[in-house]
Design a protein around this motif. Sequence first.
Motif, PDB file in Angstrom:
ATOM      1  N   LEU A  10     -56.704 -54.143  13.155  1.00  0.00           N
ATOM      2  CA  LEU A  10     -57.074 -53.583  14.200  1.00  0.00           C
ATOM      3  C   LEU A  10     -58.212 -52.970  14.784  1.00  0.00           C
ATOM      4  O   LEU A  10     -58.685 -54.147  16.445  1.00  0.00           O
ATOM      5  CB  LEU A  10     -56.756 -51.696  14.448  1.00  0.00           C
ATOM      6  N   ASP A  11     -59.473 -52.758  13.522  1.00  0.00           N
ATOM      7  CA  ASP A  11     -60.982 -53.289  14.342  1.00  0.00           C
ATOM      8  C   ASP A  11     -61.018 -54.775  14.000  1.00  0.00           C
ATOM      9  O   ASP A  11     -62.532 -54.776  14.771  1.00  0.00           O
ATOM     10  CB  ASP A  11     -61.923 -52.695  12.758  1.00  0.00           C
ATOM     11  N   ASN A  12     -60.210 -55.311  13.987  1.00  0.00           N
ATOM     12  CA  ASN A  12     -61.092 -56.992  14.255  1.00  0.00           C
ATOM     13  C   ASN A  12     -60.891 -57.800  15.348  1.00  0.00           C
ATOM     14  O   ASN A  12     -59.454 -58.053  15.913  1.00  0.00           O
ATOM     15  CB  ASN A  12     -60.186 -58.015  13.049  1.00  0.00           C
ATOM     16  N   GLY A  13     -61.255 -57.079  16.462  1.00  0.00           N
ATOM     17  CA  GLY A  13     -60.857 -57.152  17.972  1.00  0.00           C
ATOM     18  C   GLY A  13     -59.887 -56.424  18.815  1.00  0.00           C
ATOM     19  O   GLY A  13     -60.616 -57.217  19.735  1.00  0.00           O
ATOM     20  N   ILE A  14     -59.025 -55.309  18.689  1.00  0.00           N
ATOM     21  CA  ILE A  14     -58.209 -55.312  19.114  1.00  0.00           C
ATOM     22  C   ILE A  14     -58.928 -53.655  19.746  1.00  0.00           C
ATOM     23  O   ILE A  14     -58.778 -53.222  20.948  1.00  0.00           O
ATOM     24  CB  ILE A  14     -57.063 -54.990  18.258  1.00  0.00           C
ATOM     25  N   VAL A  15     -59.370 -53.022  19.037  1.00  0.00           N
ATOM     26  CA  VAL A  15     -60.530 -52.228  19.448  1.00  0.00           C
ATOM     27  C   VAL A  15     -61.609 -52.142  18.930  1.00  0.00           C
ATOM     28  O   VAL A  15     -62.217 -52.994  17.911  1.00  0.00           O
ATOM     29  CB  VAL A  15     -59.323 -50.423  18.709  1.00  0.00           C
ATOM     30  N   GLY A  16     -62.150 -51.192  19.482  1.00  0.00           N
ATOM     31  CA  GLY A  16     -63.789 -50.753  19.632  1.00  0.00           C
ATOM     32  C   GLY A  16     -64.397 -49.451  19.277  1.00  0.00           C
ATOM     33  O   GLY A  16     -63.503 -48.710  18.523  1.00  0.00           O
ATOM     34  N   PRO A  17     -65.384 -49.832  18.320  1.00  0.00           N
ATOM     35  CA  PRO A  17     -66.750 -47.989  17.710  1.00  0.00           C
ATOM     36  C   PRO A  17     -65.516 -47.238  19.166  1.00  0.00           C
ATOM     37  O   PRO A  17     -66.031 -47.490  20.146  1.00  0.00           O
ATOM     38  CB  PRO A  17     -67.456 -48.734  17.756  1.00  0.00           C
ATOM     39  N   THR A  18     -65.494 -45.701  18.785  1.00  0.00           N
ATOM     40  CA  THR A  18     -65.377 -44.763  19.222  1.00  0.00           C
ATOM     41  C   THR A  18     -66.265 -44.613  20.477  1.00  0.00           C
ATOM     42  O   THR A  18     -67.862 -44.210  20.013  1.00  0.00           O
ATOM     43  CB  THR A  18     -64.563 -43.677  18.573  1.00  0.00           C
ATOM     44  N   ARG A  19     -66.399 -43.677  21.490  1.00  0.00           N
ATOM     45  CA  ARG A  19     -67.776 -43.698  22.387  1.00  0.00           C
ATOM     46  C   ARG A  19     -66.978 -41.526  22.590  1.00  0.00           C
ATOM     47  O   ARG A  19     -68.269 -41.332  23.397  1.00  0.00           O
ATOM     48  CB  ARG A  19     -67.408 -44.182  23.750  1.00  0.00           C
ATOM     49  N   LEU A  20     -66.647 -41.688  21.834  1.00  0.00           N
ATOM     50  CA  LEU A  20     -66.372 -40.149  22.022  1.00  0.00           C
ATOM     51  C   LEU A  20     -66.802 -38.883  21.274  1.00  0.00           C
ATOM     52  O   LEU A  20     -67.545 -39.314  19.631  1.00  0.00           O
ATOM     53  CB  LEU A  20     -64.302 -39.819  21.099  1.00  0.00           C
ATOM     54  N   PRO A  21     -67.540 -37.872  21.420  1.00  0.00           N
ATOM     55  CA  PRO A  21     -68.227 -37.223  21.083  1.00  0.00           C
ATOM     56  C   PRO A  21     -68.365 -36.292  19.867  1.00  0.00           C
ATOM     57  O   PRO A  21     -66.898 -36.562  19.704  1.00  0.00           O
ATOM     58  CB  PRO A  21     -68.701 -36.092  22.054  1.00  0.00           C
ATOM     59  N   ALA A  22     -69.310 -36.581  18.846  1.00  0.00           N
ATOM     60  CA  ALA A  22     -68.797 -36.344  17.382  1.00  0.00           C
ATOM     61  C   ALA A  22     -68.368 -34.561  16.898  1.00  0.00           C
ATOM     62  O   ALA A  22     -67.370 -34.624  16.534  1.00  0.00           O
ATOM     63  CB  ALA A  22     -70.236 -36.461  17.100  1.00  0.00           C
ATOM     64  N   ALA A  23     -68.716 -33.683  18.196  1.00  0.00           N
ATOM     65  CA  ALA A  23     -68.508 -32.744  18.484  1.00  0.00           C
ATOM     66  C   ALA A  23     -66.563 -32.333  19.266  1.00  0.00           C
ATOM     67  O   ALA A  23     -65.446 -31.899  18.100  1.00  0.00           O
ATOM     68  CB  ALA A  23     -69.147 -31.592  19.035  1.00  0.00           C
ATOM     69  N   GLU A  24     -66.153 -33.223  19.180  1.00  0.00           N
ATOM     70  CA  GLU A  24     -64.825 -33.430  20.342  1.00  0.00           C
ATOM     71  C   GLU A  24     -64.218 -34.072  18.967  1.00  0.00           C
ATOM     72  O   GLU A  24     -62.690 -33.272  18.456  1.00  0.00           O
ATOM     73  CB  GLU A  24     -64.527 -33.894  21.696  1.00  0.00           C
ATOM     74  N   GLN A  25     -64.062 -35.009  18.532  1.00  0.00           N
ATOM     75  CA  GLN A  25     -63.783 -36.050  16.918  1.00  0.00           C
ATOM     76  C   GLN A  25     -63.575 -34.966  16.211  1.00  0.00           C
ATOM     77  O   GLN A  25     -62.555 -34.456  16.037  1.00  0.00           O
ATOM     78  CB  GLN A  25     -63.882 -36.839  16.738  1.00  0.00           C
ATOM     79  N   GLN A  26     -64.743 -33.458  16.147  1.00  0.00           N
ATOM     80  CA  GLN A  26     -64.775 -32.541  15.108  1.00  0.00           C
ATOM     81  C   GLN A  26     -63.603 -31.918  15.091  1.00  0.00           C
ATOM     82  O   GLN A  26     -62.283 -31.360  14.365  1.00  0.00           O
ATOM     83  CB  GLN A  26     -65.594 -32.150  14.623  1.00  0.00           C
ATOM     84  N   ARG A  27     -63.122 -31.357  16.332  1.00  0.00           N
ATOM     85  CA  ARG A  27     -62.339 -30.043  17.602  1.00  0.00           C
ATOM     86  C   ARG A  27     -60.939 -30.137  17.308  1.00  0.00           C
ATOM     87  O   ARG A  27     -60.365 -29.806  16.726  1.00  0.00           O
ATOM     88  CB  ARG A  27     -63.040 -29.937  18.924  1.00  0.00           C
TER      89      ARG A  27
END
Length: 354
Positions: free
Chosen positions: A143-160
Motif C-alpha cells: 500500500l505504501d509503495n505508491g498507492i497511499v501516502g503519509p497521513t495529514r491527520l492531526p496526531a490528536a485526532e489519530q489518538q482519539r
Amino acid sequence: MIPVTYFDGRSSRAHPATLAVDAQQAVLRDDTGAELRRAPLSSLRVSERVRRAPRLVTFADGAFCEIADHAAFDRMLSATGHREGWVAKAQNSWRMAGFAVLALVALLVLGYYVLLPWGAAVMARAVPPALEAQLGRATLASLDNGIVGPTRLPAAEQQRIRSGFAALARPADPGHDYQIVFRQGGRIGANALALPGGTIVVTDEMVGLAGTGAGMMGVLAHEAGHVARRHGLQQVIQASAVGALAAYMFGDFSTVLASVPAAILTLRYSRNHEREADAYAIAVMQRNRLPPSALADVLMALENRGAGKAGKNDERKPAAADQAGKANDDEGDNFLSTHPHTRERIDALRAAGR
C-alpha cells in the motif's frame, strides 16, 4: 452362430469365421465349418458396447474376434446369461448421459457456492498467526509503495480514534494484534482496509467523512469483523483454489500466500462476508451502547458522495471521460467498491438499531 472376423494373435491377417456357444463354451469355426478353437466362456473377455464400433471377444492367449452384428451378438450374450454393467448401459443411453451431465453441473455449482467457500475458510484458519501478521506487514508495504501516502491527520485526532477503538468491548480474538494506522487515501479515497494479522488502515478521507465518533467506531468494528473471520485470506484462497488445496495438503503455503498482498488490495468481499462483518459490528456497537445506525449513516454518506461524483462525471465530454477513466480511479476504488451490497447493508443496520 454369428459371423465374426478372427485374428489369431500371431499375425495381422483376418480370418472369416463363425462363433457359437455350446455347453458354456465358445466354439470358433472357419468358413468351411472346421473347428478352430474352443474355450470356456468364463475365460473370455467381452468388450463394452461403443455405439457402432465392432465388439471384441478376446481369448486368454490374446487372440480375438471382431463382431459387427450387434443385435445377433446381444441375443447370444443374453442366452448365456451375460449382463452388461450399468456403466456400459449409461455410455449408450442419451438419457443417462444427459442426467450425468446435469449431475456434474449441479456438483460444480454446489462445489463453487458451498464446498469452495467452506474449504477456503478451513484453510484460512490453518494459516499460523505469525505468518498472517507477516502477510499484513507485506500488504501494508505494498500500500505504501505508491498507492497511499503519509497521513495529514492531526496526531490528536489519530489518538482519539485509536483510544476509542481500544476502549470498545469486543469478542476475544487472541490470534490477532489490532492496530489502527492512518494514510492519505490517494486513489483509494475514503476507505478502511482490514489487513491480515489485525492492522486496519483508515484513510484521511474516511475520517473526514465519518468523523471520530460512533460512525468511525462502526467502520472499525466492521473491519475487525473481517479480520476476526479471516475474510481476506478466505477470498484469496478461494480465488486460487487449486494451489491452495495443494498448499493445505502438503503444508507449504508459501506459493499461494506470496500473492496475498496484491490480492488483498483488489479483493471484493462476498455478500456473506459482508453480512458476517456487519453482524460483528452490530454486536460490538450494541455491547458498547453505540447505535448501529451510525455505521449506516457513514455508508449512506459514502453512497451519496459516490452518486454526486458520478453525476459530475456524466457532465464531462465523452472524450474527456475516456481519458480520465484510468487516471481517476480514486472515484471508484473507495469503501463501497471493496465492500459492496450497500443498500441491503444500510437497511439491516438501521433495523438493528430499532
